[in-house]
Design a protein around this motif. Structure first.
Motif, PDB file in Angstrom:
ATOM      1  N   ALA A 116       0.833  -1.207   0.000  1.00 37.18           N
ATOM      2  CA  ALA A 116       0.000   0.000   0.000  1.00 37.18           C
ATOM      3  C   ALA A 116       0.865   1.252   0.000  1.00 37.18           C
ATOM      4  O   ALA A 116       0.662   2.178   0.789  1.00 37.18           O
ATOM      5  CB  ALA A 116      -0.953   0.002   1.192  1.00 37.18           C
ATOM      6  N   THR A 140      -4.511  -2.242   2.957  1.00 40.66           N
ATOM      7  CA  THR A 140      -4.713  -1.165   3.920  1.00 40.66           C
ATOM      8  C   THR A 140      -6.214  -0.876   3.975  1.00 40.66           C
ATOM      9  O   THR A 140      -7.001  -1.475   3.248  1.00 40.66           O
ATOM     10  CB  THR A 140      -3.924   0.092   3.504  1.00 40.66           C
ATOM     11  N   GLY A 141      -6.601   0.059   4.846  1.00 42.27           N
ATOM     12  CA  GLY A 141      -8.014   0.373   5.007  1.00 42.27           C
ATOM     13  C   GLY A 141      -8.615   1.006   3.763  1.00 42.27           C
ATOM     14  O   GLY A 141      -7.925   1.596   2.932  1.00 42.27           O
ATOM     15  N   ARG A 186      -8.091   4.819   3.291  1.00 42.10           N
ATOM     16  CA  ARG A 186      -6.702   5.130   2.924  1.00 42.10           C
ATOM     17  C   ARG A 186      -6.462   4.774   1.457  1.00 42.10           C
ATOM     18  O   ARG A 186      -5.759   5.498   0.747  1.00 42.10           O
ATOM     19  CB  ARG A 186      -5.722   4.381   3.808  1.00 42.10           C
ATOM     20  N   ARG A 187      -7.047   3.688   0.998  1.00 44.47           N
ATOM     21  CA  ARG A 187      -6.932   3.340  -0.421  1.00 44.47           C
ATOM     22  C   ARG A 187      -7.545   4.445  -1.285  1.00 44.47           C
ATOM     23  O   ARG A 187      -6.993   4.812  -2.322  1.00 44.47           O
ATOM     24  CB  ARG A 187      -7.650   2.017  -0.684  1.00 44.47           C
ATOM     25  N   GLN A 236      -5.222   7.417  -1.314  1.00 39.13           N
ATOM     26  CA  GLN A 236      -4.045   7.158  -2.146  1.00 39.13           C
ATOM     27  C   GLN A 236      -4.389   7.238  -3.633  1.00 39.13           C
ATOM     28  O   GLN A 236      -3.604   7.771  -4.428  1.00 39.13           O
ATOM     29  CB  GLN A 236      -3.483   5.774  -1.816  1.00 39.13           C
ATOM     30  N   THR A 277      -5.574  -9.704  -0.243  1.00 40.64           N
ATOM     31  CA  THR A 277      -4.377  -8.922  -0.556  1.00 40.64           C
ATOM     32  C   THR A 277      -3.296  -9.742  -1.242  1.00 40.64           C
ATOM     33  O   THR A 277      -2.173  -9.252  -1.387  1.00 40.64           O
ATOM     34  CB  THR A 277      -3.808  -8.328   0.739  1.00 40.64           C
TER      35      THR A 277
END
Length: 837
Positions: free
Chosen positions: A235, A275-276, A279-280, A283, A420
């Motif tokens: 991530a 990741t959460g 947050r994705r 990003q 993931t």
């Protein structure tokens, strides 16, 4: 992954197949997700350790640079020693293959070569991507792909080699980036196979030795995929920003085609990044911002600078790069509404939807019109089979069935992996790239050229490398051995079909590929599982176990070794059969010069397409044409053009590319005498041959310029902003490259851009900014000032009253007010002389 003494180290590619059959794991040691109490096999795609992360910060760069030679040669410490030399050998072979005989293609696509020449003489032309150093008009693409060529010409001097060499080096960079991306998660063997498959793709061998923007586009998209794979691992925001920058630069290379992969890339990261969710999302927004900045800064400058202070935006109808991006180069490519393009988007239509294609000769066009076939208009039939049909299949489709099979396999094999998991993420990244791009190409109704398919090459190669890697490791298990054998058999049979479309090309290769592929498939199906069965059984009775000092070994062990070696040989034979067809096409492509705007890889094929993808079936099978108010069907090709002027012939008919010097004209004399062609068809424009416009009046390639004509243009050229003006960018490029002085391209690529009015040109003449006008006939397809049918110079189609484009008006005014002068086969008008009334 649980290992035993029979399992090789994780980095080994299983070179001794029979010695290391993957054993069944005992109960309790099964991977997560296996049923309790049952035995399980190792995962199809086991984890490979990622390379160690070095120290960060400025101080670390000194050490990295100092150790770079050793690390470049050795590679990862855990890799076998043969891996890095093999990669370097692959890169060196790619460089030799793509650089060999590079200058044979001359200026290749003179449209872009002239812009590279202009950029090497003028920084303003460099920045805007102008076609000439006088900055009259730009090419119809953003300028990023021109910058490496222009810089190379500045450093090494203008030549065919300095223009084309950057593209060949981009092929080496793409192979390296592809290897690095696949190797992040899979074995070195997977990365090497992916790089080799890409390098031998025929359309890649074509476009990375040519000067269209596609080479840089593919390199940047591959780097974007690398950045996305790196970002998914942990991530990482920095790598996602890197991906956005690469996509933004790809936009500055070929506008919206760069974003065909964007939906898949965004969705994959949003789903699998470790990741959460929020947050994705943040990003992805950061990566999107990086993409907008990297691709939008140049657009902002162009849109903010006053039109009077910059060149006209070629390909647009309103001097706006935004309208060019979303119209002719954007949505118009999808729906076919391409105002200003060849045969597209005009304000009038011929009967039955036939698209007018006209010049000084007869009007003709494919009958059935836009949407003919299955909605492809004049650019070939659309549908799921488009990429497999005609000569498009020989460009890209050799390994396409295998890639689709292995994509399904990879997603099925990783269906129970964690969200993931990086193996499944890799299949999603490359599979999303392949499906998004392939479906767009299959159903787009606008301009579609065969060489566009080079954008699929990295995805196809990566999926083949990753899928074969997993199946090769599991070849001792019957279900996977069956999938591997079936994939190889399908590939061999499909190669047999593709080679049959060019029956005169290496006739021995077709049965050899089929036989080798099928025999290797049978051997893999039998020998691999047999080796595993022999390894799991008890020693044969009646045979004494003896010391290792050269005494006989157990019979089962000996049989296992034989089966393993048969498997290894079958793998090599299968790889040769799978890659034999595309390799032969690639070598044929490298050994053949290619010139003009529309080029094809490999030999000519039956049932293929002419320039632009328009169907041409040869004798008795060609498309119906609208000719002077009636529908006719061509009988067969006439003579062959000499490639010096009329070389490209008529779109929609089987023909060689201009670089081969053969351009067939149906029922015509084929000698480059466009408007003078005999029989029912005539190529556009005036005389071809030396000095006259090339195929389709210079649309597909420019003219051959004599030394006398070039010397005349160069005489006192420094006294004028443009040494000459002429209709169309290809013809202007020919004169500009021959003389080395700026030549104004009236009307841009198609002669249809309203880049300059007659009044504006007359003002340039009064101001003494243009010395000569070079005659040759304008064409103005599908846009500009043309009304009614998309015709030019008063060539009336049945769709309505036609009027002249601005370019045609300028040419007519010059011809009626100045005296023609023939020099070296070219017609010149001296605009510095007083005009007649």
């Amino acid at each position: 992954m649980t290992t035993t003494s029979l399992t090789p180290p994780a980095g080994e590619p299983w070179p001794e197949a029979g010695d290391f059959p993957p054993p069944l794991l005992p109960p309790g040691s099964a991977p997560e997700g296996a049923a309790p109490g049952r035995t399980a096999h190792p995962p199809l795609f086991p984890e490979f350790p990622l390379p160690a992360t070095g120290p960060k910060g400025p101080a670390s760069w000194t050490g990295r640079l100092r150790t770079l030679p050793a690390r470049s040669w050795r590679g990862r410490p855990e890799d076998p020693r043969w891996v890095r030399p093999s990669l370097l050998a692959l890169l060196a072979a790619t460089a030799v293959l793509y650089l060999w005989g590079l200058s044979a293609s001359g200026w290749a696509n003179s449209f872009y070569s002239a812009a590279a020449q202009a950029g090497s003489r003028s920084w303003k032309a460099f920045f805007y991507g102008s076609s000439d150093a006088g900055n009259f008009i730009t090419v119809d693409k953003p300028p990023l792909a021109l910058w490496p060529m222009a810089l190379s010409a500045r450093v090494f001097g203008l030549s065919s080699w300095s223009v084309l060499a950057p593209q060949a080096l981009m092929a080496v960079g793409t192979v390296a980036a592809l290897y690095a991306t696949v190797r992040r998660r899979f074995s070195p063997l997977a990365g090497l196979l992916a790089g080799l498959a890409f390098a031998l793709t025929p359309v890649a061998a074509l476009m990375f030795r040519f000067n269209n923007p596609d080479a840089l586009l593919v390199l940047l998209l591959t780097l974007a995929a690398y950045g996305l794979v790196r970002a998914i691992e942990a991530a990482g925001t920095r790598w996602l920003v890197f991906t956005g920058v690469m996509l933004g630069l790809a936009f500055l290379t070929k506008t919206l085609q760069a974003f065909l992969v964007l939906p898949a890339f965004v969705l994959v990261y949003l789903v699998v990044a470790p990741t959460g969710l929020w947050r994705r999302v943040r990003q992805l927004l950061a990566g999107g911002l990086a993409m907008v900045v990297a691709g939008g800064w140049w657009v902002a400058v162009v849109e903010l600078v006053p039109a009077s202070a910059r060149p006209y935006i070629g390909g647009s109808q309103d001097n706006s790069f935004l309208s060019l991006t979303f119209g002719y180069n954007g949505l118009g490519r999808l729906n076919g509404n391409e105002t200003g393009s060849v045969g597209g988007g005009g304000r009038g239509r011929l009967p039955a939807g036939a698209e007018a294609v006209a010049g000084n000769g007869p009007v003709f066009a494919p009958a059935g019109g836009p949407g003919g076939g299955r909605g492809g208009g004049g650019w070939g039939e659309t549908g799921l089979t488009r990429l497999f049909d005609g000569d498009i299949g020989g460009q890209i489709a050799w390994l396409l069935p295998a890639a689709l099979i292995l994509l399904v396999l990879g997603l099925w094999a990783t269906r129970r992996y964690a969200r993931t998991d990086t193996a499944r993420a890799a299949f999603l990244v490359w599979g999303g790239w392949l499906l998004c791009t392939a479906l767009t190409f299959s159903f787009m109704s606008g301009i579609f050229h065969q060489y566009y398919t080079v954008a699929l090459a990295p995805a196809v190669a990566a999926l083949v490398g990753m899928g074969v890697d997993g199946l090769w490791r599991a070849r001792h298990r019957l279900p996977y051995a069956a999938v591997l054998a079936a994939t190889l058999a399908v590939t061999a049979v499909w190669a047999y079909v593709l080679l049959g479309r060019s029956s005169d090309f290496q006739p021995w290769l077709r049965p050899a590929v089929l036989a080798g592929g099928l025999l290797a498939a049978v051997a893999l199906l039998v020998a691999g599982p047999l080796a595993a069965r022999l390894a799991s059984g008890a020693p044969a009775t009646g045979v004494e176990a003896e010391a290792v000092s050269g005494a006989p070994v157990d019979g089962r062990a000996g049989a296992r070794r034989i089966a393993g070696r048969v498997t290894a040989v079958a793998g090599l034979v299968g790889a040769a059969a799978a890659l034999g067809g595309p390799a032969a096409y690639a070598l044929e492509t490298v050994g053949t010069p290619h010139q003009g705007s529309i080029v094809l890889a490999g030999p000519s094929v039956a049932g293929g397409f002419g320039p632009g993808g328009m169907r041409g079936r040869g004798a008795g099978g060609g498309p119906a044409l609208w000719l002077n108010g009636r529908t006719v069907t061509p009988q067969q090709d006439g003579g062959q053009g000499d490639g010096q002027g009329g070389g490209q012939g008529v779109p929609g008919f089987p023909q060689q590319d201009g670089g081969r010097g053969t351009g067939r004209v149906p029922n015509g004399n084929g000698n480059g005498n466009g408007a003078q062609g005999q029989g029912p068809y005539a190529v556009f424009g005036g005389p071809g041959g030396q000095g006259g416009p090339g195929g389709m009046n210079g649309l597909l390639n420019g003219a051959k310029v004599s030394d006398e004509a070039a010397a005349l243009l160069a005489q006192d050229a420094d006294r004028y902003r443009w040494a000459a003006a002429t209709s169309g960018s290809q013809n202007a490029a020919s004169y500009q490259l021959a003389s080395g002085v700026p030549v104004m391209a009236l009307g841009g690529f198609n002669s249809s851009d309203p880049s300059l009015s007659l009044e504006g040109f007359q003002q340039y003449v009064r101001d003494g900014k243009v010395h000569w006008f070079v005659g040759g006939g304008s064409r103005g397809f599908g846009g500009g000032e043309t009304a009614g049918a998309n015709t030019v110079n008063g060539a009336n189609g049945p769709g309505g009253e036609s009027s002249q484009s601005q370019t045609a008006r300028i040419e007519e005014w010059v011809a009626s007010h100045y005296t023609a002068r023939t020099v070296g086969g070219s017609t010149f008008y001296d605009l510095t002389q007083p005009p007649t009334s």
